[in-house]
Design an enzyme around this catalytic site. Structure first.
Site, PDB file in Angstrom:
ATOM      1  CG  ASN A   7      -1.844   1.126   1.303  1.00  0.00           C
ATOM      2  OD1 ASN A   7      -1.800   2.039   0.466  1.00  0.00           O
ATOM      3  ND2 ASN A   7      -2.704   1.128   2.293  1.00  0.00           N
ATOM      4  CE  LYS A  14       0.030   2.632   6.885  1.00  0.00           C
ATOM      5  NZ  LYS A  14      -0.729   3.622   6.107  1.00  0.00           N
ATOM      6  NE  ARG A  93      -6.363   1.317  -0.110  1.00  0.00           N
ATOM      7  CZ  ARG A  93      -6.445   2.486   0.517  1.00  0.00           C
ATOM      8  NH1 ARG A  93      -5.394   3.014   1.080  1.00  0.00           N
ATOM      9  NH2 ARG A  93      -7.594   3.120   0.553  1.00  0.00           N
ATOM     10  CG  HIS A 182     -13.673   2.732   3.026  1.00  0.00           C
ATOM     11  ND1 HIS A 182     -14.492   3.649   3.634  1.00  0.00           N
ATOM     12  CD2 HIS A 182     -12.415   3.082   3.360  1.00  0.00           C
ATOM     13  CE1 HIS A 182     -13.768   4.524   4.299  1.00  0.00           C
ATOM     14  NE2 HIS A 182     -12.485   4.202   4.146  1.00  0.00           N
ATOM     15  CG  LEU A 211     -18.694   3.025  11.230  1.00  0.00           C
ATOM     16  CD1 LEU A 211     -19.568   3.003  12.479  1.00  0.00           C
ATOM     17  CD2 LEU A 211     -19.209   4.052  10.231  1.00  0.00           C
ATOM     18  NE  ARG A 243     -11.567  12.241   3.602  1.00  0.00           N
ATOM     19  CZ  ARG A 243     -11.286  10.937   3.590  1.00  0.00           C
ATOM     20  NH1 ARG A 243     -12.234  10.044   3.838  1.00  0.00           N
ATOM     21  NH2 ARG A 243     -10.075  10.529   3.311  1.00  0.00           N
ATOM     22  CG  ASP A 284      -8.378   8.887  18.416  1.00  0.00           C
ATOM     23  OD1 ASP A 284      -9.249   8.174  18.966  1.00  0.00           O
ATOM     24  OD2 ASP A 284      -7.265   8.456  18.089  1.00  0.00           O
ATOM     25  CG  MET A 285     -15.302   7.351  18.204  1.00  0.00           C
ATOM     26  SD  MET A 285     -16.363   8.819  18.186  1.00  0.00           S
ATOM     27  CE  MET A 285     -17.157   8.670  16.589  1.00  0.00           C
ATOM     28  N   GLY A 332     -11.867   0.783  12.718  1.00  0.00           N
ATOM     29  CA  GLY A 332     -11.415   1.052  14.095  1.00  0.00           C
ATOM     30  C   GLY A 332     -12.557   1.432  15.022  1.00  0.00           C
TER      31      GLY A 332
HETATM   32  P1  AMP Z   1      -9.077   3.046  11.376  1.00  0.00           P
HETATM   33  O1  AMP Z   1      -8.999   4.191  10.396  1.00  0.00           O
HETATM   34  O2  AMP Z   1      -9.946   1.931  10.933  1.00  0.00           O
HETATM   35  O3  AMP Z   1      -7.753   2.600  11.906  1.00  0.00           O
HETATM   36  O4  AMP Z   1      -9.850   3.648  12.667  1.00  0.00           O
HETATM   37  C1  AMP Z   1      -9.356   4.735  13.390  1.00  0.00           C
HETATM   38  C2  AMP Z   1     -10.438   5.210  14.351  1.00  0.00           C
HETATM   39  O5  AMP Z   1     -10.810   4.143  15.232  1.00  0.00           O
HETATM   40  C3  AMP Z   1      -9.993   6.369  15.226  1.00  0.00           C
HETATM   41  O6  AMP Z   1     -10.992   7.379  15.265  1.00  0.00           O
HETATM   42  C4  AMP Z   1      -9.882   5.730  16.581  1.00  0.00           C
HETATM   43  O7  AMP Z   1     -10.163   6.615  17.599  1.00  0.00           O
HETATM   44  C5  AMP Z   1     -10.960   4.689  16.534  1.00  0.00           C
HETATM   45  N1  AMP Z   1     -10.783   3.696  17.574  1.00  0.00           N
HETATM   46  C6  AMP Z   1      -9.837   2.756  17.691  1.00  0.00           C
HETATM   47  N2  AMP Z   1      -9.978   2.071  18.853  1.00  0.00           N
HETATM   48  C7  AMP Z   1     -11.049   2.613  19.486  1.00  0.00           C
HETATM   49  C8  AMP Z   1     -11.706   2.370  20.737  1.00  0.00           C
HETATM   50  N3  AMP Z   1     -11.294   1.407  21.572  1.00  0.00           N
HETATM   51  N4  AMP Z   1     -12.776   3.141  21.048  1.00  0.00           N
HETATM   52  C9  AMP Z   1     -13.192   4.118  20.238  1.00  0.00           C
HETATM   53  N5  AMP Z   1     -12.622   4.396  19.050  1.00  0.00           N
HETATM   54  C10 AMP Z   1     -11.563   3.661  18.692  1.00  0.00           C
END
Ligand code: AMP
Length: 412
Positions: A7, A14, A93, A182, A211, A243, A284-285, A332
Site C-alpha cells: 500500500n 505499508k 492497493r 473502501h 467506520l 471530513r 479520534d473517536m 477502528g
Molecule cells: P481506522 O482508520 O480503521 O484505523 O480507525 C481509526 C479510528 O478508530 C480512530 O478514530 C480511533 O479513535 C478509533 N478507535 C480505535 N480504537 C477505538 C476504541 N477502543 N474506542 C473508540 N474508538 C476507537
C-alpha cells in the site's frame, strides 16, 4: 505460495507478506517519511519459535525504490522470504479505478497508463500507488503484479444510484459520478458475514458500515453492492474524523462569497478541519468518547450527529434493499466503539434491528453477533482485513489468468 501486499502512499509504503496456503501473516511493516529526515522502517516478523517480533530502524530512505529494496532485505534477513522470486505475486492497493477497472487486474504498461489517466479523479492517491507499482516492477521484474482497486466493488451500483442530477455532459466529459471507496473492506466483511452466518453471500441483503478515520456505508443486495455513501471523492456521506460528509453544495459558494476563502482553502477545511474535529475539536473517536463521558457538550453533539447520520443511511439502504438480513460494523470505530454501535442502532426496532446491550458491551476480539435473540436482523461486528482481501484477490486474478481465461486482461 507467498503473496506480498503493498500500500504505497506519497511518503510511505505499508506491506504484509502472506503465506496463502493458510493465509497466515509471515511479516508486515511500514516505511514512513520517505525523503524526509525522520525516515524509518518498522518491521514485524515471525521468529523461528513462531512468535511475532518487531524491529524499528531509523534509516535515510530517499525514495520509494530504496524503500522497496529495504523491505526486500528485511524480509530476507528475518527469514520470511529467501528472494522476491519466491513470490507468487505482489498485490497493490490502488485507490481509484474509475469505471474502467471492475476487477483485480494484472499490471501491464497499458494498465499503468490507464491508472495514470485516472489521476484527476484521485490526485493525492493514484500517483503514489503508481509509483509503488513501477518500483516493484523494476525491482522484481519476474513477479506478477496485480492492482486491486478500492472502487471496484462498487462498480455494480446501477446508474440511478451512481449518477448525480447534474448536466449529463459533466458525466460524459468529466466522469462526474459516484464511485465509492473502501470497496476492499466492504467486500471482505460481507464475505466474512456470510461465512459467520453460514449462508451463501448471494442470498443475503447487508448494510456494511466501515467506520474508521474515513467512514462509509454500503448497501449490498445478494452479494452485490447497489449503493454506497462516498461519491466522486471520499468526502461525501458519513461524518468522518476530519471530513464533513454530506453537505449542501451551495455552502461552498456561500463561504467563498462571505469569507473570501479560495476554493482550495474551502476544500482543505472540508477534508481536514471538519467532521468530528470540526464539531468538537477532536478527530479520534477515543478522545471524543472520553470528552463526552466527562460532560463536554460539543463532544456529545459530535457523537449524536455521527450516529444520526449513520441511522439515516441505514434507513435509506433498508428501503432500497427491500429487506435486511444483517448490519455489519467494521473499521477502528465500528470494531471498538460500543457507544457508537449502540447509538447507531438505538430506536431501530421498527426496522428489525434490536441490539443486545450486554453482548455489545462484552464484545471482544473477532466476529460477533450483537442482536437480541428475537431480532429479525443480525447485528454483526466483523474485523476488516483489507490486506488479506488484496492478497486473496491477487491469487484469484493470477489463478484465473493461469487457467487460460482472459478474465484479468479483458476486464482492464
Ligand atoms: P481506522 O482508520 O480503521 O484505523 O480507525 C481509526 C479510528 O478508530 C480512530 O478514530 C480511533 O479513535 C478509533 N478507535 C480505535 N480504537 C477505538 C476504541 N477502543 N474506542 C473508540 N474508538 C476507537
Amino acid at each position: 505460495m507467498k503473496v506480498l501486499v503493498l500500500n504505497s502512499g506519497s511518503s510511505s509504503i505499508k506491506y504484509q507478506l502472506f503465506d496463502m496456503r493458510d493465509e497466515s501473516v509471515l511479516a508486515s511493516g511500514s516505511i514512513e517519511q520517505i525523503g524526509e529526515t525522520g525516515s524509518h522502517l518498522s518491521h514485524r516478523f515471525r521468529t523461528p519459535q513462531g512468535e511475532m517480533a518487531k524491529t524499528v530502524q531509523a534509516l535515510a530512505i530517499g525514495d520509494h525504490r530504496q524503500g522497496f529494496e529495504l523491505i526486500s532485505s528485511a524480509l530476507r534477513e528475518t527469514g520470511a522470504l529467501a528472494d522476491t522470486g519466491e513470490l507468487m505475486g505482489i498485490g497493490h492497493r490502488v485507490v481509484h479505478g474509475g469505471e474502467k477497472f471492475k476487477e483485480p487486474t494484472r499490471v501491464t504498461p497499458e494498465v499503468l497508463a490507464a491508472i495514470r489517466g485516472l489521476i484527476p479523479l484521485a490526485p493525492l492517491h493514484n500517483p503514489a500507488n503508481l509509483l509503488g507499482m513501477e518500483v516493484a516492477m523494476e525491482c522484481a521484474p519476474s513477479v506478477p503484479q496485480v492492482a486491486v482497486f478500492d472502487t471496484a466493488f462498487h462498480q455494480s451500483i446501477p446508474p440511478h444510484a451512481y449518477r448525480y442530477a447534474i448536466p449529463k455532459k459533466l458525466y460524459e466529459a468529466h466522469q462526474v459520478r459516484r464511485y465509492g471507496f473502501h470497496g476492499t473492506s466492504h467486500r471482505y466483511v460481507a464475505k466474512k458475514a456470510a461465512e459467520f452466518l453460514k449462508k451463501p453471500l448471494d442470498s443475503l441483503n447487508l448494510i456494511s458500515l466501515h467506520l474508521g478515520n474515513g467512514a462509509s456505508a454500503a448497501a449490498i443486495k445478494r452479494g452485490k453492492c447497489i449503493d454506497t455513501s462516498m461519491g466522486l471523492t471520499p468526502l461525501e456521506g458519513l461524518i468522518m474524523g476530519t471530513r464533513c460528509g454530506d453537505l449542501d453544495p451551495a455552502i461552498i459558494f456561500y463561504l467563498e462569497r462571505e469569507t473570501g476563502l479560495a476554493p482550495k482553502e474551502i476544500e482543505s477545511i472540508l477534508n481536514k478541519e471538519s467532521g468530528l474535529k470540526g464539531i468538537c475539536g477532536a478527530n479520534d473517536m477515543r478522545t471524543v468518547g472520553e470528552l463526552a463521558q466527562a460532560g463536554n457538550p460539543e463532544a456529545q453533539l459530535a457523537i449524536s450527529m455521527y450516529c444520526y447520520r449513520i441511522k439515516k443511511y441505514i434507513g435509506a439502504y433498508h428501503a432500497v434493499l427491500g429487506g435486511l438480513d444483517g448490519l455489519i460494523f467494521t473499521g477502528g470505530i465500528g470494531e471498538n466503539a460500543e457507544f457508537i454501535r449502540a447509538g447507531c442502532c438505538k430506536g431501530l426496532a421498527h426496522l428489525g434491528l434490536e441490539m443486545d446491550t450486554e453482548k455489545n458491551r462484552r464484545r471482544q476480539e473477532g466476529c460477533a453477533a450483537l442482536e437480541q435473540g428475537d431480532s429479525r436482523v443480525k447485528i454483526l461486528v466483523i474485523p476488516t482485513n483489507e490486506e488479506l482481501e488484496i492478497a486473496e484477490q491477487t491469487v484469484a486474478c493470477l489463478e484465473t489468468e493461469e487457467s487460460g481465461s482472459t478474465l484479468c486482461r479483458e476486464k482492464q
